[in-house]
Write a protein that holds these residues in place. Structure first.
Motif, PDB file in Angstrom:
ATOM      1  N   MET A   1      96.950   0.743  -2.121  1.00 49.80           N
ATOM      2  CA  MET A   1      96.102  -0.428  -1.861  1.00 49.80           C
ATOM      3  C   MET A   1      96.841  -1.705  -2.227  1.00 49.80           C
ATOM      4  O   MET A   1      96.820  -2.688  -1.478  1.00 49.80           O
ATOM      5  CB  MET A   1      94.805  -0.320  -2.663  1.00 49.80           C
ATOM      6  N   SER A   2      97.535  -1.674  -3.362  1.00 47.57           N
ATOM      7  CA  SER A   2      98.277  -2.843  -3.809  1.00 47.57           C
ATOM      8  C   SER A   2      99.389  -3.178  -2.811  1.00 47.57           C
ATOM      9  O   SER A   2      99.622  -4.338  -2.484  1.00 47.57           O
ATOM     10  CB  SER A   2      98.882  -2.589  -5.188  1.00 47.57           C
ATOM     11  N   SER A   3     100.052  -2.134  -2.318  1.00 45.42           N
ATOM     12  CA  SER A   3     101.117  -2.322  -1.336  1.00 45.42           C
ATOM     13  C   SER A   3     100.569  -2.917  -0.044  1.00 45.42           C
ATOM     14  O   SER A   3     101.170  -3.829   0.541  1.00 45.42           O
ATOM     15  CB  SER A   3     101.796  -0.980  -1.053  1.00 45.42           C
ATOM     16  N   ASN A   4      99.413  -2.407   0.406  1.00 45.33           N
ATOM     17  CA  ASN A   4      98.782  -2.928   1.625  1.00 45.33           C
ATOM     18  C   ASN A   4      98.335  -4.373   1.463  1.00 45.33           C
ATOM     19  O   ASN A   4      98.450  -5.183   2.385  1.00 45.33           O
ATOM     20  CB  ASN A   4      97.579  -2.057   2.007  1.00 45.33           C
ATOM     21  N   GLU A   5      97.805  -4.681   0.272  1.00 43.62           N
ATOM     22  CA  GLU A   5      97.367  -6.050  -0.005  1.00 43.62           C
ATOM     23  C   GLU A   5      98.551  -7.010   0.005  1.00 43.62           C
ATOM     24  O   GLU A   5      98.459  -8.130   0.526  1.00 43.62           O
ATOM     25  CB  GLU A   5      96.641  -6.107  -1.350  1.00 43.62           C
ATOM     26  N   ASN A   6      99.668  -6.571  -0.579  1.00 44.03           N
ATOM     27  CA  ASN A   6     100.874  -7.407  -0.595  1.00 44.03           C
ATOM     28  C   ASN A   6     101.391  -7.640   0.825  1.00 44.03           C
ATOM     29  O   ASN A   6     101.823  -8.738   1.174  1.00 44.03           O
ATOM     30  CB  ASN A   6     101.969  -6.748  -1.444  1.00 44.03           C
ATOM     31  N   LYS A   7     101.338  -6.571   1.613  1.00 43.85           N
ATOM     32  CA  LYS A   7     101.792  -6.654   3.002  1.00 43.85           C
ATOM     33  C   LYS A   7     100.919  -7.625   3.805  1.00 43.85           C
ATOM     34  O   LYS A   7     101.425  -8.443   4.576  1.00 43.85           O
ATOM     35  CB  LYS A   7     101.746  -5.255   3.612  1.00 43.85           C
ATOM     36  N   GLN A   8      99.591  -7.528   3.593  1.00 42.29           N
ATOM     37  CA  GLN A   8      98.662  -8.416   4.291  1.00 42.29           C
ATOM     38  C   GLN A   8      98.876  -9.864   3.868  1.00 42.29           C
ATOM     39  O   GLN A   8      98.845 -10.776   4.695  1.00 42.29           O
ATOM     40  CB  GLN A   8      97.216  -7.997   4.011  1.00 42.29           C
TER      41      GLN A   8
END
Length: 217
Positions: free
Chosen positions: A4-11
């Motif tokens: 989730m943290s990785s996806n949030e950073n990507k977004q």
């Protein structure tokens, strides 16, 4: 949690990149650009979007690059890049943006005086908008088809297009009264231009009054 943290950073990275591209795009269409510097920067933004596997943002960078080439007079290169953006947006099923790119491709042909090809692109753009209400892109495509009709002096086609434009924006009246009034003011402005071209000044004045009426609403 890590995913989730990785996806949030990507977004967050995608959002930031989109903001940079949008600001540059707005500057370019104002005619405020440095071709070499901006072309290089947009290529870098495209590479960053590719690393994020964000095709939508990649398309935005490419579209801005195509527009940059268009305003800089590199029409053939602009057309080539618009074709690439079209393929990209079509692959991800972003049909309103597909329609917008088809509008841009049509505009390239229009500047070359290729009215039939331009009109075909505008028609394809409208076909991609079926089931997708997007007043801004609808207006662009229909306005450009109207421009083609004016250039051809095809007043019968012009009448049909104006009726089509009115029927599309009538659907807006129940959902967004401000946008409806804005778009209808534009429709009646175009109708006034049509009557001026026909030397029918009485009708032209009537349509101008209706345009002003909608604009004041």
């Amino acid at each position: 949690s890590t995913t989730m943290s990785s996806n949030e950073n990507k977004q967050a990275a995608s959002n930031f990149l989109n903001t940079l591209i949008q600001k540059m795009f707005e500057r370019i269409i104002r005619g405020d650009y440095n071709y070499g510097v901006d072309a290089n920067r947009l290529q870098k933004y495209r590479t960053q979007a590719q690393k994020l596997d964000d095709k939508s943002t990649e398309g935005a960078a490419l579209n801005a690059l195509a527009v940059l080439n268009s305003v800089a007079g590199n029409i053939d290169l602009a057309n080539e890049i618009f074709e690439e953006v079209y393929t990209l947006y079509l692959a991800i099923g972003d049909y309103p943006r597909v329609a917008n790119i088809l509008n841009n491709l049509g505009m390239v042909r229009l500047t070359k005086g290729e009215y039939d090809t331009a009109d075909d692109y505008f028609d394809k753009g409208l076909a991609h908008l079926e089931g997708h209400v997007n007043p801004a892109i609808h207006r662009l495509l229909l306005s450009n088809k109207i421009e083609v009709a004016f250039l051809r002096e095809d007043y019968h086609a012009l009448d049909d297009l104006l009726e089509q434009t009115k029927s599309i924006f009538d659907e807006l009246s129940h959902r967004d009264k401000y946008e409806y009034a804005r778009q209808m003011a534009e429709v009646y402005r175009i109708m006034a231009e049509r009557e001026l071209a026909r030397d029918d000044f009485k009708k032209a004045n009537n349509y101008i009054a209706m345009a002003v009426n909608f604009a004041e609403d």
